[in-house]
Design an enzyme around this catalytic site. Structure first.
Site, PDB file in Angstrom:
ATOM      1  N   ASP A  71       0.848  -1.193   0.000  1.00  0.00           N
ATOM      2  CA  ASP A  71       0.000   0.000   0.000  1.00  0.00           C
ATOM      3  C   ASP A  71       0.883   1.242   0.000  1.00  0.00           C
ATOM      4  O   ASP A  71       1.487   1.590   1.005  1.00  0.00           O
ATOM      5  CB  ASP A  71      -0.899  -0.015   1.231  1.00  0.00           C
ATOM      6  CG  ASP A  71      -1.993   1.053   1.174  1.00  0.00           C
ATOM      7  OD1 ASP A  71      -1.895   1.955   0.318  1.00  0.00           O
ATOM      8  OD2 ASP A  71      -2.935   0.969   1.970  1.00  0.00           O
ATOM      9  N   ASP A 105      -0.799   5.287  -6.815  1.00  0.00           N
ATOM     10  CA  ASP A 105      -1.393   4.423  -5.795  1.00  0.00           C
ATOM     11  C   ASP A 105      -1.374   2.976  -6.261  1.00  0.00           C
ATOM     12  O   ASP A 105      -1.830   2.669  -7.364  1.00  0.00           O
ATOM     13  CB  ASP A 105      -2.824   4.856  -5.480  1.00  0.00           C
ATOM     14  CG  ASP A 105      -3.414   4.085  -4.306  1.00  0.00           C
ATOM     15  OD1 ASP A 105      -2.639   3.604  -3.460  1.00  0.00           O
ATOM     16  OD2 ASP A 105      -4.642   3.952  -4.243  1.00  0.00           O
TER      17      ASP A 105
END
Length: 479
Positions: free
Chosen positions: A152, A363
């Site tokens: 992440d 991301d």
């Protein structure tokens, strides 16, 4: 380990905004998956920190790690809904910094949604702790408990589920649960220590029995979180690497109505954001303040991508399309780049660079790339023109440019290229153009909101984050 920045900067200075012509035959993609998992392409790197990267779940994922996950495959509508919630969270976080890259009233506060969205995410396996098993054969293997964790890039505090962690409130995981009581190298972070104070108001969870507590809100809700003791233990990423690692030892996972994520079989999250608590920051002294990964295409049967802590040798820098990395000091979590334009089959869209001026967040867990509405409309118009030979299909959720490819043996979508700051051109892999037979882009609600480069567009390319040097590099066809 040497960082790649100096040569990346040379590439930036000497670049120009050009596009390459390619025949449609180069872009053809069969609708039928490969019969067997093929080997990925790799570049020689430091094996100490290289580990395979998988999709959760995927056709070539380790079978022992993802049993049960495939049974909970969400519908496309549910996946897109979860994806939008993550986008809303990123925009909301950025709006906390005096409205960075947003307009008043355009950002939604995280809603009441308790699913942590762990399906079809990039995962790696690491070892935590010094626990050794009982048999002689098991004792010959590296110490520690294997944990499957999600990568992440938009979070700061790593965490894994720790025994005791009853289900519920924890979720069932495929790996053995890490038990700090069985690791001689585990220590709880003490209250009042610099590491505990560093968690601050966002991640601090108070104290209990002199031990520091943490709380990490899930990326799509303030009402869902992982919480427990903040501790330290050994972490091994790759066969011959190891650091003393601070992480959240989760004893509870709170979801909407107390229900945790039903399709999550992982042990936790490996945070790679720019905050001081992340794996990247903690490992900087050992491996350099850099990392990279390659996410394999979801539509092709390949064994794995890869994740690497540290930068490649500087001699390899010519293989990367480079661009400056942008950071916001008030929100250090996120890594950003700036686009100057988009080209379709070599034709630059009629969109002024100012439309992209706010920047684009990288991301690893957002799926579909978000663009300013002005840029998206121009891309959609050009894309539809090149795809006029195919039968249009109704929109699918937020994806409004979809096609019916039934009966077609091959599909040849137009080539899509991103023109980065300083003029370097990044051609997307053909697998990053279509998503569930739709154009794999969606518009933000406002031109002033930051874009987000999702993992669909990143797949098959190595994305190198030279955090210490302030640059990002992209290497096509890496996995």
């Amino acid at each position: 380990m040497a960082v790649v920045l100096p040569l990346l900067l040379l590439l930036l200075i000497g670049s120009s905004p050009t596009t390459r012509a390619a025949a449609n035959g180069d872009l053809q993609t069969s609708l039928k998956p490969h019969a067997a998992c093929s080997s990925g392409q790799v570049m020689p790197r430091d094996d100490r920190t290289r580990v395979p990267l998988y999709r959760l779940p995927g056709p070539c994922s380790p079978p022992s790690s993802f049993t049960g996950a495939a049974k909970a495959t969400p519908s496309l509508a549910d996946l897109l809904r979860r994806d939008q919630l993550r986008v809303d969270h990123i925009h909301w976080r950025l709006s906390e910094s005096q409205g960075v890259g947003v307009s008043e009233g355009s950002v939604k506060e995280p809603v009441r949604f308790g699913v942590a969205y762990l399906h079809d995410q990039p995962v790696i396996q690491v070892r935590i702790g010094s626990e050794s098993k009982g048999s002689v054969q098991q004792q010959q293997s590296p110490p520690g408990v294997v944990q499957t964790v999600v990568l992440d890039t938009a979070s700061d505090v790593p965490w894994v589920q720790c025994a005791p962690c009853p289900v519920p409130p924890c979720h069932p995981q495929a790996d053995s649960t890490y038990d700090p009581a069985r690791s001689s190298t585990y220590d709880a972070v003490t209250c009042g220590s610099p590491a505990c104070e560093q968690l601050g108001r966002r991640y601090g969870g108070g104290c209990a029995n002199g031990q520091c507590r943490y709380r990490v809100p899930f990326p799509n809700s303030n009402l869902s979180s992982s919480s427990g003791t903040y501790g330290t233990d050994l972490l091994a990423v790759g066969p011959n690497s190891g650091i003393t690692f601070k992480f959240g030892c989760s004893h509870a996972e709170a979801g909407q109505g107390g229900i945790s994520d039903s399709d999550n079989t992982t042990a936790g999250v490996m945070a790679l954001g720019g905050g001081p608590e992340s794996l990247v920051s903690q490992a900087a002294a050992n491996y350099g303040n850099a990392f990279s990964y390659c996410i394999p295409a979801a539509t092709e049967r390949r064994p794995a991508g890869f994740f690497v802590l540290g930068a490649p040798p500087s001699a390899d820098s010519s293989a990367y399309v480079a661009t400056p990395m942008l950071r916001y000091p008030r929100v250090p979590t996120f890594y950003l780049v700036r686009l100057q334009g988009i080209a379709v089959n070599g034709q630059l869209l009629n969109v002024t660079p100012s439309v992209f001026a706010t920047g684009t967040v990288l991301d690893s867990r957002t799926a579909v790339t978000r663009l300013a509405p002005t840029a998206y409309r121009a891309l959609r118009e050009a894309f539809r023109g090149w795809m006029a030979v195919y039968t249009a299909a109704p929109p699918r959720g937020s994806l409004d440019t979809c096609y019916d490819f039934s009966g077609a043996a091959f599909v040849a979508p137009p080539r899509v290229e991103l023109v980065l700051e300083r003029g370097n051109v990044l051609e997307l892999d053909r697998s990053g153009v279509l998503f569930h037979d739709c154009l794999a882009f969606a518009p933000n609600s406002d031109d002033r909101m930051l874009g987000i480069l999702g993992n669909v567009q990143q797949q098959t390319m190595e994305v190198l984050y030279d955090v210490g040097g302030g640059a990002v590099g992209f290497r096509r066809g890496a996995c």
